[in-house]
Design an enzyme around this catalytic site. Structure first.
Site, PDB file in Angstrom:
ATOM      1  N   ARG A 275      87.877  23.842  28.222  1.00 34.94           N
ATOM      2  CA  ARG A 275      88.275  22.509  29.083  1.00 34.94           C
ATOM      3  C   ARG A 275      88.582  22.791  30.284  1.00 34.94           C
ATOM      4  O   ARG A 275      88.596  23.861  30.630  1.00 34.94           O
ATOM      5  CB  ARG A 275      89.495  21.732  27.985  1.00 34.94           C
ATOM      6  CG  ARG A 275      90.834  22.764  28.344  1.00 34.94           C
ATOM      7  CD  ARG A 275      91.924  21.707  27.779  1.00 34.94           C
ATOM      8  NE  ARG A 275      91.849  21.440  26.675  1.00 34.94           N
ATOM      9  CZ  ARG A 275      92.103  20.088  26.590  1.00 34.94           C
ATOM     10  NH1 ARG A 275      92.411  19.503  27.331  1.00 34.94           N
ATOM     11  NH2 ARG A 275      91.938  19.632  25.153  1.00 34.94           N
TER      12      ARG A 275
ATOM     13  N   LYS B  30      97.937  13.392  28.060  1.00 39.23           N
ATOM     14  CA  LYS B  30      98.078  12.066  28.299  1.00 39.23           C
ATOM     15  C   LYS B  30      99.708  11.799  28.044  1.00 39.23           C
ATOM     16  O   LYS B  30      99.993  10.827  28.685  1.00 39.23           O
ATOM     17  CB  LYS B  30      97.333  11.480  26.965  1.00 39.23           C
ATOM     18  CG  LYS B  30      96.077  11.307  27.091  1.00 39.23           C
ATOM     19  CD  LYS B  30      95.403  10.614  26.173  1.00 39.23           C
ATOM     20  CE  LYS B  30      93.790  10.644  26.344  1.00 39.23           C
ATOM     21  NZ  LYS B  30      93.341  10.471  24.699  1.00 39.23           N
TER      22      LYS B  30
ATOM     23  N   GLU C 104      90.037   8.965  22.529  1.00 35.71           N
ATOM     24  CA  GLU C 104      91.018   8.271  21.703  1.00 35.71           C
ATOM     25  C   GLU C 104      91.441   7.112  22.500  1.00 35.71           C
ATOM     26  O   GLU C 104      92.248   7.639  23.693  1.00 35.71           O
ATOM     27  CB  GLU C 104      92.160   9.153  21.100  1.00 35.71           C
ATOM     28  CG  GLU C 104      93.083   8.506  20.017  1.00 35.71           C
ATOM     29  CD  GLU C 104      94.230   9.448  19.597  1.00 35.71           C
ATOM     30  OE1 GLU C 104      94.191  10.425  19.741  1.00 35.71           O
ATOM     31  OE2 GLU C 104      95.005   8.899  19.116  1.00 35.71           O
TER      32      GLU C 104
HETATM   33  P1  ATP Z   1      95.349  14.660  25.330  1.00 34.73           P
HETATM   34  O1  ATP Z   1      95.361  16.009  24.499  1.00 34.73           O
HETATM   35  O2  ATP Z   1      96.117  14.463  26.565  1.00 34.73           O
HETATM   36  O3  ATP Z   1      95.531  13.579  24.482  1.00 34.73           O
HETATM   37  P2  ATP Z   1      92.548  14.640  24.320  1.00 34.73           P
HETATM   38  O4  ATP Z   1      91.740  15.658  24.544  1.00 34.73           O
HETATM   39  O5  ATP Z   1      93.363  14.363  23.042  1.00 34.73           O
HETATM   40  O6  ATP Z   1      93.647  14.577  25.459  1.00 34.73           O
HETATM   41  P3  ATP Z   1      90.618  12.548  23.806  1.00 34.73           P
HETATM   42  O7  ATP Z   1      90.717  11.113  24.312  1.00 34.73           O
HETATM   43  O8  ATP Z   1      90.778  13.007  22.373  1.00 34.73           O
HETATM   44  O9  ATP Z   1      91.748  13.256  24.507  1.00 34.73           O
HETATM   45  O10 ATP Z   1      89.304  13.277  24.433  1.00 34.73           O
HETATM   46  C1  ATP Z   1      88.120  12.907  24.481  1.00 34.73           C
HETATM   47  C2  ATP Z   1      87.166  13.899  24.710  1.00 34.73           C
HETATM   48  O11 ATP Z   1      87.321  14.508  26.098  1.00 34.73           O
HETATM   49  C3  ATP Z   1      87.420  14.969  23.507  1.00 34.73           C
HETATM   50  O12 ATP Z   1      85.950  15.215  23.085  1.00 34.73           O
HETATM   51  C4  ATP Z   1      87.684  16.190  24.307  1.00 34.73           C
HETATM   52  O13 ATP Z   1      87.247  17.405  24.156  1.00 34.73           O
HETATM   53  C5  ATP Z   1      87.682  15.849  25.917  1.00 34.73           C
HETATM   54  N1  ATP Z   1      88.362  16.435  26.631  1.00 34.73           N
HETATM   55  C6  ATP Z   1      89.789  15.967  27.084  1.00 34.73           C
HETATM   56  N2  ATP Z   1      90.485  16.686  27.955  1.00 34.73           N
HETATM   57  C7  ATP Z   1      89.425  17.444  28.453  1.00 34.73           C
HETATM   58  C8  ATP Z   1      89.731  18.323  29.404  1.00 34.73           C
HETATM   59  N3  ATP Z   1      90.845  18.674  30.067  1.00 34.73           N
HETATM   60  N4  ATP Z   1      88.374  19.067  29.849  1.00 34.73           N
HETATM   61  C9  ATP Z   1      87.269  18.880  29.155  1.00 34.73           C
HETATM   62  N5  ATP Z   1      87.021  17.975  28.086  1.00 34.73           N
HETATM   63  C10 ATP Z   1      88.284  17.216  27.764  1.00 34.73           C
HETATM   64 MG    MG Z   2      92.530  13.830  21.160  1.00 35.58          MG
END
Ligand code: ATP
Ligand code: MG
Length: 585
Positions: free
Chosen positions: A294, A304, A59
């Site tokens: 994760r 974030k 995102e």
């Molecule tokens: P936040 O919860 O901090 O906003 P997010 O997971 O929503 O982070 P996205 O931009 O939606 O962030 O993530 C893009 C991709 O990265 C998703 O497929 C998510 O599963 C993966 N991802 C995010 N954080 C992690 C992590 N700590 N370990 C592995 N994969 C991750």
């Molecule tokens: Mg997300």
């Protein structure tokens, strides 16, 4: 896919699934028209040349961090290893927090990590917002077929009628309204005739389902908000859990890999896709969702929201502050793409949640840089050393390997002279036990130079040591026959004061002093390490060109990189990427 790795990738449960799918021909008949689209578009295409399709779907509401790297390496790595394609898809269905600044930073970062979404004649860079028209059409199809309805309950009422883990929910009074009514209301929602939150389009599944996610989840909500790409065209936006399976299916994704918290959403993912395929909207074979654990790394926060707070409130200097676990920050700190890929390989892929110690990341950087970083000498806390029996104005060259692991890289040379800089810590007037460096009467080797004997020191009026005096033993120069004639226990590094290059050296340490800064109900700001940054004026070996991104091992000190933003040859600014040994154990 470009990332090259010397060893065969370790197996994991996802690789096993993909191998089985390929052996069974699960996707053998899949058609791909060369662009995302519904069944009507994909049926015009030939058989998909990509054996699998995966995607990385960030995102664009922040910068990528080390956790994302795990997902990037996994998804792009699977596509590379199975002759597939990995799409970079911006999941931009949530207008308020998204921005082009983030889109551009994410594109840069994925490229920097060494991956590409381009293969042959295809560029698989996509935006979920390009699918809004399809999603709207699919929503209408779901309503017409009796699978969705517009609900007029308030958010509170919906919450109250949803039930709990032990109690069934109750049906909305609007659940069985005629499809025509829902279609008209959805149109009005889209036309901006209703305020935010007043109406919601819901899937009609089962308010008694033991899986709460199947109790008529929302598909569309009203948000009168400007979108970074579609502007004001839309005032309804799809919920993530509805948009995501649709995006995957439109792009012909085969293996949709996400983190474990979406496991409970998988039944809804499958429900949506099967309904739309049955209705002829989406092409089969459909994507499947798989979940993995994760990355949780000690000594950092990766949410974030928290990263944004650190940046906005000035606890750090921007998204690429070298102390942040953002990939932009790690890059600036001196992390290489290879080191991050190595780290992700070492993590493996599993379904069990765990926390990885930060030292594992640091070790990956050392392991990557050790064989390839040129060695240099630097002095970070300078103290003057005067070789009293060496003639003033004279100098001579000393030789040292560029990289001891790689003799073919050859030698470097730098001058020795009467006045040198050494580390303040390499001299003690009153040495503790087992101190083998300089103290009055002791002999040490000036590395790559001569053995010297300490004759005393000079102090200023405040009692601070300003100079150390030594005499050199002329026959002991390194590399000459006499070098081993005198045995000494200590060797110290030095640079010639008249020749060394002055540099600003930025010493970074962990941003948080607590291994779990945001565990439980802790306020992560309380755990900030007050000593995470210090800038010093040091001296580096002459001939060291601090062009942005050049990196070295400074002997005895660690791995350092010229700051990619601030460093120039004339005014070097150098970051400590990592110390030689883990100082946190
Ligand atoms: P936040 O919860 O901090 O906003 P997010 O997971 O929503 O982070 P996205 O931009 O939606 O962030 O993530 C893009 C991709 O990265 C998703 O497929 C998510 O599963 C993966 N991802 C995010 N954080 C992690 C992590 N700590 N370990 C592995 N994969 C991750
Ligand atoms: Mg997300």
């Amino acid at each position: 896919m470009t990332s090259s790795s010397s060893t065969a990738p370790a197996s994991n449960f996802l690789r096993t699934i993909i191998e089985q799918d390929l052996a069974n021909g699960a996707y053998a008949g899949k058609r791909w028209s060369g662009r995302p689209g519904p069944a009507s578009v994909q049926q015009q295409g030939g058989l998909d040349a990509a054996r699998i399709r995966t995607r990385f779907p960030p995102e664009p509401n922040g910068y990528l961090h080390i956790g994302h790297a795990k997902s990037i390496c996994l998804n792009f790595g699977l596509a590379r290893d199975f002759q597939g394609a990995c799409h970079l898809r911006f999941d931009d269905t949530n207008p308020e927090k998204e921005d082009d600044e983030y889109v551009n930073a994410i594109i840069d970062t994925v490229k920097w990590l060494g991956f590409t979404w381009e293969s042959q004649d295809e560029s698989n860079l996509y935006y979920a917002s390009d699918y809004f028209d399809y999603m709207y059409g699919f929503a209408q199809a779901l309503i017409r077929s009796g699978n969705a309805y517009v609900d007029e309950q308030t958010a509170d009422q919906m919450r109250a009628t949803r039930g709990t883990l032990t109690e069934k929910g109750t049906n909305s009074p609007w659940r069985d309204r005629p499809a025509e009514e829902s279609l008209a209301l959805l149109q009005e929602m889209r036309d901006g005739k209703h305020p935010d939150g007043s109406l919601v389009l819901r899937a009609k599944i089962d308010m008694a389902s033991p899986n709460m996610n199947l109790r008529d989840p929302a598909l569309y909500r009203i948000r009168h908000a400007h979108h970074h790409r579609t502007g004001n065209k839309w005032c309804i936006y799809p919920m993530y859990t509805w948009a995501h399976p649709v995006e995957d299916a439109l792009e012909g994704i085969t293996h949709s890999v996400c983190t474990l918290e979406f496991e409970d959403q998988r039944p809804f993912y499958d429900w949506i896709l099967n309904k739309l395929a049955d209705l002829g909207e989406l092409a089969r074979p459909l994507p499947h969702q798989y979940e993995f654990a994760r990355l949780n790394l000690s000594y950092v926060v990766t949410s974030k929201r928290k990263l944004l707070e650190l940046v906005r409130e000035g606890y750090v200097n921007g998204w690429d502050d070298p102390r942040l676990p953002t990939l932009a920050g790690l890059r600036r700190r001196g992390y290489t793409p290879e080191s991050i890929r190595l780290f992700c390989e070492r993590l493996g892929v599993s379904k069990a949640d765990s926390r990885i110690d930060y030292s594992v990341l640091e070790q990956a950087l050392r392991d990557d840089l050790d064989p390839k970083a040129d060695r240099r000498v630097a002095v970070l806390d300078p103290l003057k050393l005067v070789v009293t029996n060496y003639p003033e104005g004279q100098s001579e060259l000393c030789h040292a390997p560029r990289n001891p692991h790689n003799p073919e890289a050859g030698q470097r040379e730098f001058p020795f002279s009467r006045e040198l800089w050494i580390e303040r810590d390499d001299f003690r007037e009153d040495p503790p036990k087992k101190y083998f460096r300089l103290f009055p009467g002791n002999m040490v080797r000036l590395k790559y130079g001569y053995v010297v004997k300490c004759t005393g020191c000079v102090k200023n009026d405040d009692g601070e040591i300003t100079e150390v005096h030594v005499e050199y033993l002329p026959d002991t120069k390194s590399g000459t026959p006499g070098a081993d004639a005198v045995k000494v226990k200590g060797a110290i590094t030095w640079v010639s004061a008249a020749h060394a290059v002055q540099a600003e050296i930025r010493l970074y340490d962990r941003l948080f002093a607590d291994p779990h800064p945001d565990a439980g109900d802790k306020n992560f700001l309380d755990a900030l390490n007050p000593d995470s940054f210090q800038a010093v004026q040091g001296w580096i070996e002459p001939g060291t060109h601090a062009d942005p991104d050049s990196c070295w091992q400074f002997e005895r000190l660690g791995y350092f990189v010229a700051d990619r933003i601030d460093s120039t040859r004339e005014k070097p600014v150098i970051n400590r990427a990592v110390t030689l040994k883990d100082s946190w154990i």
